[in-house]
Design an enzyme around this catalytic site. Structure first.
Site, PDB file in Angstrom:
ATOM      1  N   ARG A 105       0.799  -1.197   0.161  1.00 63.61           N
ATOM      2  CA  ARG A 105      -0.063   0.015   0.170  1.00 63.61           C
ATOM      3  C   ARG A 105       0.756   1.088   0.001  1.00 63.61           C
ATOM      4  O   ARG A 105       0.734   2.210  -0.642  1.00 63.61           O
ATOM      5  CB  ARG A 105      -0.960  -0.059   1.317  1.00 63.61           C
ATOM      6  CG  ARG A 105      -1.881  -1.139   1.367  1.00 63.61           C
ATOM      7  CD  ARG A 105      -2.851  -1.131   0.065  1.00 63.61           C
ATOM      8  NE  ARG A 105      -3.614   0.301   0.025  1.00 63.61           N
ATOM      9  CZ  ARG A 105      -4.295   0.682  -0.991  1.00 63.61           C
ATOM     10  NH1 ARG A 105      -4.067  -0.023  -2.131  1.00 63.61           N
ATOM     11  NH2 ARG A 105      -4.876   1.650  -1.248  1.00 63.61           N
TER      12      ARG A 105
ATOM     13  N   THR B 264       9.599   3.111   6.639  1.00 67.33           N
ATOM     14  CA  THR B 264       8.010   3.677   6.489  1.00 67.33           C
ATOM     15  C   THR B 264       7.279   3.103   7.875  1.00 67.33           C
ATOM     16  O   THR B 264       6.405   2.336   7.579  1.00 67.33           O
ATOM     17  CB  THR B 264       7.331   3.609   5.544  1.00 67.33           C
ATOM     18  OG1 THR B 264       7.042   1.884   4.884  1.00 67.33           O
ATOM     19  CG2 THR B 264       8.212   4.332   4.374  1.00 67.33           C
TER      20      THR B 264
ATOM     21  N   SER C  18       5.321   6.536  12.344  1.00 67.20           N
ATOM     22  CA  SER C  18       3.962   5.760  11.761  1.00 67.20           C
ATOM     23  C   SER C  18       3.049   7.146  11.418  1.00 67.20           C
ATOM     24  O   SER C  18       3.335   8.191  11.762  1.00 67.20           O
ATOM     25  CB  SER C  18       3.371   5.237  13.065  1.00 67.20           C
ATOM     26  OG  SER C  18       2.796   6.087  14.097  1.00 67.20           O
ATOM     27  N   CYS C  19       2.329   6.697  10.747  1.00 62.53           N
ATOM     28  CA  CYS C  19       1.041   7.658  10.359  1.00 62.53           C
ATOM     29  C   CYS C  19       0.615   8.315  11.202  1.00 62.53           C
ATOM     30  O   CYS C  19       0.211   9.597  11.256  1.00 62.53           O
ATOM     31  CB  CYS C  19       0.074   6.985   9.276  1.00 62.53           C
ATOM     32  SG  CYS C  19      -0.877   5.791  10.225  1.00 62.53           S
TER      33      CYS C  19
ATOM     34  N   ARG D 265      -6.828  -8.566  16.514  1.00 54.37           N
ATOM     35  CA  ARG D 265      -6.475  -8.420  14.988  1.00 54.37           C
ATOM     36  C   ARG D 265      -6.864  -9.733  14.213  1.00 54.37           C
ATOM     37  O   ARG D 265      -6.993  -9.652  12.919  1.00 54.37           O
ATOM     38  CB  ARG D 265      -5.066  -7.955  14.651  1.00 54.37           C
ATOM     39  CG  ARG D 265      -4.832  -6.384  15.251  1.00 54.37           C
ATOM     40  CD  ARG D 265      -3.800  -5.960  14.889  1.00 54.37           C
ATOM     41  NE  ARG D 265      -3.324  -4.749  15.504  1.00 54.37           N
ATOM     42  CZ  ARG D 265      -2.413  -3.742  15.015  1.00 54.37           C
ATOM     43  NH1 ARG D 265      -1.758  -3.984  13.930  1.00 54.37           N
ATOM     44  NH2 ARG D 265      -2.006  -2.788  15.576  1.00 54.37           N
TER      45      ARG D 265
ATOM     46  N   THR E  15      -1.276   1.275  19.928  1.00 48.84           N
ATOM     47  CA  THR E  15      -0.621   2.478  19.314  1.00 48.84           C
ATOM     48  C   THR E  15       0.621   2.822  19.978  1.00 48.84           C
ATOM     49  O   THR E  15       0.629   2.776  21.149  1.00 48.84           O
ATOM     50  CB  THR E  15      -1.604   3.413  18.923  1.00 48.84           C
ATOM     51  OG1 THR E  15      -0.679   4.546  18.316  1.00 48.84           O
ATOM     52  CG2 THR E  15      -2.060   4.257  20.173  1.00 48.84           C
ATOM     53  N   GLY E  16       1.510   2.609  19.178  1.00 51.30           N
ATOM     54  CA  GLY E  16       2.985   3.162  19.650  1.00 51.30           C
ATOM     55  C   GLY E  16       3.303   4.686  19.456  1.00 51.30           C
ATOM     56  O   GLY E  16       4.171   5.149  19.821  1.00 51.30           O
TER      57      GLY E  16
ATOM     58  N   ARG F  65      -9.481   0.114  15.600  1.00 55.72           N
ATOM     59  CA  ARG F  65      -9.463   0.015  14.103  1.00 55.72           C
ATOM     60  C   ARG F  65     -10.967  -0.280  13.894  1.00 55.72           C
ATOM     61  O   ARG F  65     -11.799  -1.161  14.237  1.00 55.72           O
ATOM     62  CB  ARG F  65      -8.839  -1.451  13.701  1.00 55.72           C
ATOM     63  CG  ARG F  65      -7.327  -1.329  14.152  1.00 55.72           C
ATOM     64  CD  ARG F  65      -6.657  -0.251  13.011  1.00 55.72           C
ATOM     65  NE  ARG F  65      -5.036  -0.512  13.243  1.00 55.72           N
ATOM     66  CZ  ARG F  65      -4.312  -1.126  12.638  1.00 55.72           C
ATOM     67  NH1 ARG F  65      -4.726  -2.084  11.682  1.00 55.72           N
ATOM     68  NH2 ARG F  65      -2.968  -0.888  12.830  1.00 55.72           N
TER      69      ARG F  65
ATOM     70  N   ASN G 126      -4.258   8.111   6.304  1.00 57.56           N
ATOM     71  CA  ASN G 126      -3.058   7.338   6.992  1.00 57.56           C
ATOM     72  C   ASN G 126      -2.484   6.625   5.935  1.00 57.56           C
ATOM     73  O   ASN G 126      -1.090   6.102   6.209  1.00 57.56           O
ATOM     74  CB  ASN G 126      -3.577   6.241   7.951  1.00 57.56           C
ATOM     75  CG  ASN G 126      -4.521   5.436   7.505  1.00 57.56           C
ATOM     76  OD1 ASN G 126      -5.819   5.843   7.547  1.00 57.56           O
ATOM     77  ND2 ASN G 126      -4.518   4.267   6.806  1.00 57.56           N
TER      78      ASN G 126
END
Length: 481
Positions: free
Chosen positions: A138, A258, A288-289, A334, A347-348, A370, A453
């Site tokens: 992506r 990335t 991260s985004c 997940r 989330t980090g 999510r 994102n």
């Protein structure tokens, strides 16, 4: 003449002006590496309607629509100057010209405002910098689109190769097809052909070699004509210095990850700490985004009000690391169906803030959910400030930051009362402040920050790569500090 006739006549006039702008913008970009912007939005390769809509968008954030009638004289003035590689914002030129009381002509004012990009001050155009993509998922494909779009005269970043694992018959054809069409981001703007015999994808004239390898140690990039390249690792397989160092093969000079880096790998958020990258640093991360979404507005708020503590809750679109239907996954939640559930996860981003903003003393915590949308997320940033303020003051501050500050490429601003997530697909900013959702009471401020994102983050990656490669060109007029 009726009001309708008058409005239509005005529209046709503005259409004609926008049409006349397109070849000027294109020639400046191809021949001089000059990118023409409007409120930090590029006008390169844009249609007539897109140029007019970008001018109209100024009404949302600046309070008044900017007309092509007003910006065209500045664009024409640029063609008379000996410009070097740069980014020039027509909106900023028009705004500063209106505030100038010396009575200068548009030509004289423009020459003065962009003097840093002319004559002896201009940057000499180099030979370009090779880029290799390791992984083509992506983010990899969106970064490829951006690199091809920004190829310009060929003296900037040049996508030379992508590295993937072999996928069987017609692998290269299938990968080219995924680059050509995207269910979220639409059609590739240009033409793509495949030369299967040479293993090359041709995208808008850019020859991109497809290299098949299962491990970085297998590749000698100089065998493909790649020299002194920046490799962008989109796989996330390696995140520490030891793992990423495997990419430092013949032909590769630097590695950009990335995903959040681990250990001593610098996590860079462009606009905030990109100027801390040491010239001899060969491995770095774009974080991260979500980190890119929250750090710029967090810095903007801390600079103005001081931040004592904060919490970020991200409502994030589902990603490929989740399952379409319930199935085994290393992470319990997940493993549950992504399109059918809201999924609590970690989330980090909050802990990564300290790497990008080491001077921030506030403790920032974070969590994430999510949700069943394929792209665009929202971060809810709840801050305790060092002083009391008002909603109006906060919104005025963030609007101004989005227009004139060094963070204007990272922070966007919307007042649209009916804004929803899909409105921000394709946004090139790291985050967009939703003015209508903002809440302020005393020393407590809650910001709602939309972010694409996928694409917005990819734009941040490209900005970091441009910076470390030496082809991040200055913007004129210079933003206020």
């Amino acid at each position: 003449m009726t009001v309708n006739d008058d409005s239509f006549s005005n529209w046709k006039t503005r259409e004609e002006i926008a049409e006349s702008m397109i070849p000027i913008i294109g020639k400046l970009h191809r021949e001089r590496d000059v990118t023409v912007l409007l409120h930090s939005r590029s006008l390169v390769n844009k249609s007539v309607v897109s140029i007019l809509k970008t001018h109209r968008f100024a009404r949302q954030i600046a309070g008044a629509e900017l007309s092509v009638v007003e910006t065209l004289p500045f664009l024409r003035a640029l063609t008379t100057l000996d410009l070097g590689p740069s980014q020039i914002d027509l909106a900023m030129l028009a705004e500063t010209y209106r505030a100038d009381e010396r009575g200068l002509s548009v030509e004289a004012f423009t020459a003065e405002a962009v003097a840093g990009a002319t004559g002896g001050n201009k940057i000499e155009r180099g030979a370009g910098r090779d880029v290799v993509l390791y992984g083509f998922g992506r983010i990899g494909r969106l970064v490829a689109r951006l690199l091809i779009e920004k190829a310009g005269s060929g003296n900037g970043l040049r996508l030379r190769a992508i590295v993937v694992r072999g996928g069987g018959e017609q692998d290269i054809v299938k990968r080219a097809s995924l680059l050509r069409r995207d269910s979220i981001h639409g059609q590739f703007q240009g033409t793509i052909t495949v030369d299967e015999e040479s293993g090359t994808i041709l995208a808008n004239g850019n020859a991109i070699k497809v290299i098949y390898a299962d491990d970085p140690s297998e590749i000698d990039y100089t065998a493909y004509g790649v020299r002194d390249a920046i490799l962008i690792d989109n796989t996330g397989k390696w995140r520490d210095r030891a793992g990423l160092s495997q990419h430092l093969r013949p032909g590769i000079d630097k590695v950009v990850l990335t995903a959040p880096g681990k250990g001593d790998v610098p996590n860079i958020v462009h606009g905030v700490n990109h100027d801390t990258v040491k010239p001899d640093e060969r491995i770095l991360s774009c974080a991260s985004c979500t980190t890119n979404a929250i750090v710029p507005p967090l810095k903007a708020m801390d600079d103005e009000y001081g931040v004592l503590r904060g919490h970020v809750e991200t409502v994030h679109s589902f990603t490929n690391d989740q399952n379409l239907l319930d199935n085994y996954h290393n992470s319990e939640r997940r493993g549950r169906s992504a399109p059918l559930n809201m999924v609590i996860t970690e989330t980090g981003a909050a802990s990564a803030v300290t790497k990008a903003l080491p001077d921030l003393k506030a403790r920032i915590t974070g969590s994430s959910i999510r949700v069943p949308v394929p792209d665009v997320s929202i971060a809810i940033l709840n801050l305790q400030l060092a002083r009391e303020t008002s909603r109006e003051e906060v919104l005025d501050h963030l609007r101004e930051v989005s227009l004139t500050s060094p963070l204007k490429r990272q922070i966007d601003f919307t007042t649209a009362p009916d804004a929803v997530s899909s409105d921000f697909i394709g946004s090139r900013h790291a985050s967009i402040v939703d003015a209508g959702a903002t809440k302020v009471e005393g020393d407590n401020a809650i910001l709602y920050l939309w972010y694409d994102n996928e694409f917005g983050y990819s734009c941040q990656v490209i900005r970091v790569v441009q910076h470390v490669s030496g082809v991040e060109y200055p913007t004129f007029p210079a933003p206020a500090v």
